[in-house]
Design a protein around this motif. Structure first.
Motif, mmCIF file in Angstrom:
data_model
loop_
_atom_site.group_PDB
_atom_site.id
_atom_site.type_symbol
_atom_site.label_atom_id
_atom_site.label_comp_id
_atom_site.label_asym_id
_atom_site.label_seq_id
_atom_site.Cartn_x
_atom_site.Cartn_y
_atom_site.Cartn_z
ATOM 1 N N UNK B 35 0.821 -1.203 0.000
ATOM 2 C CA UNK B 35 0.000 0.000 0.000
ATOM 3 C C UNK B 35 0.861 1.261 0.000
ATOM 4 N N UNK B 36 0.264 2.344 -0.458
ATOM 5 C CA UNK B 36 0.733 3.708 -0.173
ATOM 6 C C UNK B 36 -0.365 4.395 0.647
ATOM 7 N N UNK B 50 -3.207 0.547 -3.535
ATOM 8 C CA UNK B 50 -2.741 -0.804 -3.226
ATOM 9 C C UNK B 50 -2.396 -1.522 -4.526
ATOM 10 N N UNK B 51 -1.380 -2.345 -4.480
ATOM 11 C CA UNK B 51 -1.057 -3.240 -5.590
ATOM 12 C C UNK B 51 -0.969 -4.657 -5.038
ATOM 13 N N UNK B 97 3.482 0.685 2.936
ATOM 14 C CA UNK B 97 3.113 -0.234 4.007
ATOM 15 C C UNK B 97 2.823 -1.615 3.425
ATOM 16 N N UNK B 98 3.120 -2.615 4.205
ATOM 17 C CA UNK B 98 2.986 -4.011 3.783
ATOM 18 C C UNK B 98 1.669 -4.609 4.274
ATOM 19 N N UNK B 109 -2.351 -3.410 7.720
ATOM 20 C CA UNK B 109 -1.026 -3.023 7.261
ATOM 21 C C UNK B 109 -0.066 -3.206 8.433
ATOM 22 N N UNK B 110 0.814 -4.210 8.353
ATOM 23 C CA UNK B 110 1.552 -4.587 9.554
ATOM 24 C C UNK B 110 2.941 -3.978 9.679
ATOM 25 N N UNK B 111 3.482 -3.438 8.615
ATOM 26 C CA UNK B 111 4.764 -2.747 8.698
ATOM 27 C C UNK B 111 4.716 -1.528 7.797
#
Lengths: 108, 122
Positions: B35-36, B50-51, B97-98, B109-111
């Motif tokens: 994500x951005x 998101x991609x 973000x991951x 989004x965890x990181x």
């Protein structure tokens, strides 16, 4: 689009006291709700996901509850490092993945 | 340990273009959606784009649709955000973000990276 509404905007709490933050969704998001903590000058940090599951390394004083449209983040005994902004986010209906406007927890 | 490092934020004039990058390490990059998320100074968080894990699906906030484009290079563990027709209201810290679950969009989004500041001003 699901709108997330957090209350209160600001919560003034003394160290050692309990803090209760609320988040409401405009329609059901099931349990697909996360809470993030953000301190000044830092990136957000995942605290809670699945409405009630603590992320890795998150202290047990943080707990989440709720489902559907009403959610709560509770900090059982506030420590100095807990004074920060807190955001809820739904990831049930997307896009978009929507955030609440945030609750600032400040020292009373 | 997961590491996300954004770069590319600068001061740009309205109508200009910019490409942000995010270098990822510490996890199997091509397993996870990315994500951005942006944050205007002193304001709240706004999801931007998101991609999916392999780059063949993407989503955008209405506020950036048609102007921003997300992409990824899994061979280089890198995420990108091409920003065109920039407006003053795009001024913000941009975080990559991951996603927390491999291949799943329905996840938190965890990181997060530390962010890069984009300022749109003449």
């Amino acid at each position: 689009e699901i709108v997330m509404t957090q209350s209160p905007a600001t919560l003034s709490v003394s160290p050692g006291e309990r803090a209760t933050l609320s988040c409401r969704a405009s329609q059901s998001v099931s349990s697909n709700l996360a809470w993030y903590q953000q301190k000044p000058g830092q990136a957000p940090r995942l605290l809670i996901y699945g409405a009630s599951t603590r992320a890795t390394g998150v202290p047990a004083r943080f707990s989440g509850s709720g489902s559907g449209t009403e959610f709560t983040l509770t900090i059982s005994s506030l420590q100095s490092e807990d004074f920060a902004m807190y955001y809820c986010q739904q990831y049930n209906n997307w896009p978009p993945w929507t955030f609440g406007q945030g609750t600032k927890v400040e020292i009373k | 340990e997961v590491h996300l490092v954004e770069s590319g934020g600068v001061v740009v004039q309205p109508g200009g273009s910019l490409r942000l990058s995010c270098a990822a390490s510490g996890f199997i990059f091509d397993d996870f959606p990315m994500h951005w998320v942006r944050q205007a100074p002193g304001k709240g968080l706004e999801w931007v784009s998101l991609i999916n894990y392999n780059g063949d699906d993407s989503y955008y906030a209405d506020s950036v649709k048609g102007r921003f484009s997300i992409s990824r290079d899994n061979s280089k563990n890198s995420l990108f955000l091409q920003m065109n027709s920039l407006r003053p209201e795009d001024t913000a810290f941009y975080y990559c973000a991951k996603g927390e679950v491999p291949a799943a969009m329905q996840a938190p989004l965890d990181h997060w990276g530390q962010g890069t500041l984009v300022t749109v001003s003449s």
